[in-house]
Design an enzyme around this catalytic site. Sequence first.
Site, PDB file in Angstrom:
ATOM      1  N   GLU A 101      34.590  43.983  43.183  1.00 29.84           N
ATOM      2  CA  GLU A 101      34.801  44.952  42.106  1.00 29.84           C
ATOM      3  C   GLU A 101      33.516  45.744  41.904  1.00 29.84           C
ATOM      4  OE1 GLU A 101      36.413  46.922  40.593  1.00 29.84           O
ATOM      5  OE2 GLU A 101      37.384  46.120  38.798  1.00 29.84           O
ATOM      6  N   ASP A 102      33.649  46.975  41.437  1.00 26.54           N
ATOM      7  CA  ASP A 102      32.450  47.792  41.248  1.00 26.54           C
ATOM      8  C   ASP A 102      31.620  47.339  40.055  1.00 26.54           C
ATOM      9  OD1 ASP A 102      34.367  48.655  39.428  1.00 26.54           O
ATOM     10  OD2 ASP A 102      34.360  50.748  40.069  1.00 26.54           O
ATOM     11  N   ILE A 103      32.324  47.092  38.930  1.00 24.12           N
ATOM     12  CA  ILE A 103      31.569  46.776  37.712  1.00 24.12           C
ATOM     13  C   ILE A 103      32.380  45.861  36.810  1.00 24.12           C
ATOM     14  CG2 ILE A 103      32.380  48.902  36.563  1.00 24.12           C
ATOM     15  CD1 ILE A 103      29.582  49.058  35.220  1.00 24.12           C
ATOM     16  N   VAL A 104      31.715  44.915  36.192  1.00 29.67           N
ATOM     17  CA  VAL A 104      32.366  44.096  35.177  1.00 29.67           C
ATOM     18  C   VAL A 104      31.736  44.437  33.840  1.00 29.67           C
ATOM     19  CG1 VAL A 104      30.989  42.063  35.806  1.00 29.67           C
ATOM     20  CG2 VAL A 104      33.014  41.749  34.414  1.00 29.67           C
ATOM     21  N   ASP A 105      32.613  44.830  32.918  1.00 32.73           N
ATOM     22  CA  ASP A 105      32.180  45.378  31.637  1.00 32.73           C
ATOM     23  C   ASP A 105      32.679  44.408  30.551  1.00 32.73           C
ATOM     24  OD1 ASP A 105      31.395  47.235  29.718  1.00 32.73           O
ATOM     25  OD2 ASP A 105      33.094  48.547  29.996  1.00 32.73           O
ATOM     26  N   THR A 109      39.547  43.340  32.894  1.00 33.42           N
ATOM     27  CA  THR A 109      40.199  43.684  34.162  1.00 33.42           C
ATOM     28  C   THR A 109      40.099  42.512  35.138  1.00 33.42           C
ATOM     29  OG1 THR A 109      39.406  45.941  33.833  1.00 33.42           O
ATOM     30  CG2 THR A 109      40.287  45.415  36.011  1.00 33.42           C
ATOM     31  N   LYS A 133      27.657  44.592  33.376  1.00 28.72           N
ATOM     32  CA  LYS A 133      27.230  45.016  32.025  1.00 28.72           C
ATOM     33  C   LYS A 133      27.454  43.836  31.099  1.00 28.72           C
ATOM     34  CE  LYS A 133      28.264  49.915  31.641  1.00 28.72           C
ATOM     35  NZ  LYS A 133      29.241  50.846  31.066  1.00 28.72           N
ATOM     36  N   ASP A 161      33.244  56.273  38.477  1.00 29.65           N
ATOM     37  CA  ASP A 161      33.593  57.609  38.016  1.00 29.65           C
ATOM     38  C   ASP A 161      33.540  57.738  36.509  1.00 29.65           C
ATOM     39  OD1 ASP A 161      35.941  55.918  37.626  1.00 29.65           O
ATOM     40  OD2 ASP A 161      36.975  57.763  37.097  1.00 29.65           O
TER      41      ASP A 161
HETATM   42  P1  IMP Z   1      36.354  45.846  32.053  1.00 27.81           P
HETATM   43  O1  IMP Z   1      37.803  45.475  32.095  1.00 27.81           O
HETATM   44  O2  IMP Z   1      35.957  46.303  30.678  1.00 27.81           O
HETATM   45  O3  IMP Z   1      35.435  44.794  32.599  1.00 27.81           O
HETATM   46  O4  IMP Z   1      36.206  47.160  32.894  1.00 27.81           O
HETATM   47  C1  IMP Z   1      36.053  47.206  34.249  1.00 27.81           C
HETATM   48  C2  IMP Z   1      36.361  48.603  34.715  1.00 27.81           C
HETATM   49  O5  IMP Z   1      35.856  49.555  33.789  1.00 27.81           O
HETATM   50  C3  IMP Z   1      35.681  48.928  36.013  1.00 27.81           C
HETATM   51  O6  IMP Z   1      36.503  48.625  37.115  1.00 27.81           O
HETATM   52  C4  IMP Z   1      35.424  50.414  35.890  1.00 27.81           C
HETATM   53  O7  IMP Z   1      36.529  51.127  36.373  1.00 27.81           O
HETATM   54  C5  IMP Z   1      35.320  50.684  34.404  1.00 27.81           C
HETATM   55  N1  IMP Z   1      33.935  50.855  33.927  1.00 27.81           N
HETATM   56  C6  IMP Z   1      33.258  50.085  33.048  1.00 27.81           C
HETATM   57  N2  IMP Z   1      32.018  50.532  32.812  1.00 27.81           N
HETATM   58  C7  IMP Z   1      31.887  51.626  33.590  1.00 27.81           C
HETATM   59  C8  IMP Z   1      30.797  52.548  33.813  1.00 27.81           C
HETATM   60  O8  IMP Z   1      29.681  52.475  33.275  1.00 27.81           O
HETATM   61  N3  IMP Z   1      31.070  53.560  34.704  1.00 27.81           N
HETATM   62  C9  IMP Z   1      32.261  53.705  35.336  1.00 27.81           C
HETATM   63  N4  IMP Z   1      33.288  52.863  35.156  1.00 27.81           N
HETATM   64  C10 IMP Z   1      33.118  51.838  34.283  1.00 27.81           C
END
Ligand code: IMP
Length: 178
Positions: A101-105, A109, A133, A161
Amino acid sequence: MAYKLGEVILSRETISRRVKELADEIANDYGKNKPVVVVGILTGAAFFLTDIVRELPEDMDVRVDFMSVASYGDNTESSGVVRIFHDLKSSIEGKHVIVVEDIVDSGLTLSHLIGLLEGRHPASLKVCVLLDKYERRKTEVKVDYCGFRIPDKFVVGYGLDYAGKWRHLKDIKYVVEE
Ligand code: IMP
């Protein structure tokens, strides 16, 4: 509100060095006798995945598959809703899987996806993310391979993006208000 590109947070050189290190870790963990299915989460992780798998040794047994899910609309906050648009082509039952995965926020997801993929009974399942993050986590996610931990600011480039834009940048940059 309009946004524009800000400073570079991770340069292409820094990313490339870290991608090689992660590939070395993966190669050490799996070796050449443990076939692995690398599952990329479209669209963002496609860029990272193609770079990392090409750093794996030729004698490793590596397959690549993709899934498409969405948790974001056109803003910078997770909706918490994860939809599957495109599923894997092949079964992962009994396979060693690495989700890329690109990023975990918030983690919503990935935790949803992990639950879903675990339900398909892989032999093992690990998670590899380029960016973490960590301050924003709402649910615990086990990350086995992590590129970089970054602060709570929106970033784009190298697959990431903002409203569909700026995925093509070679460096990862902050997005700032215009
Ligand atoms: P989560 O479900 O909040 O962990 O979100 C994960 C998804 O949020 C990633 O697959 C990204 O598509 C998107 N996302 C979260 N932070 C960023 C960011 O800083 N830039 C771009 N996409 C982000």
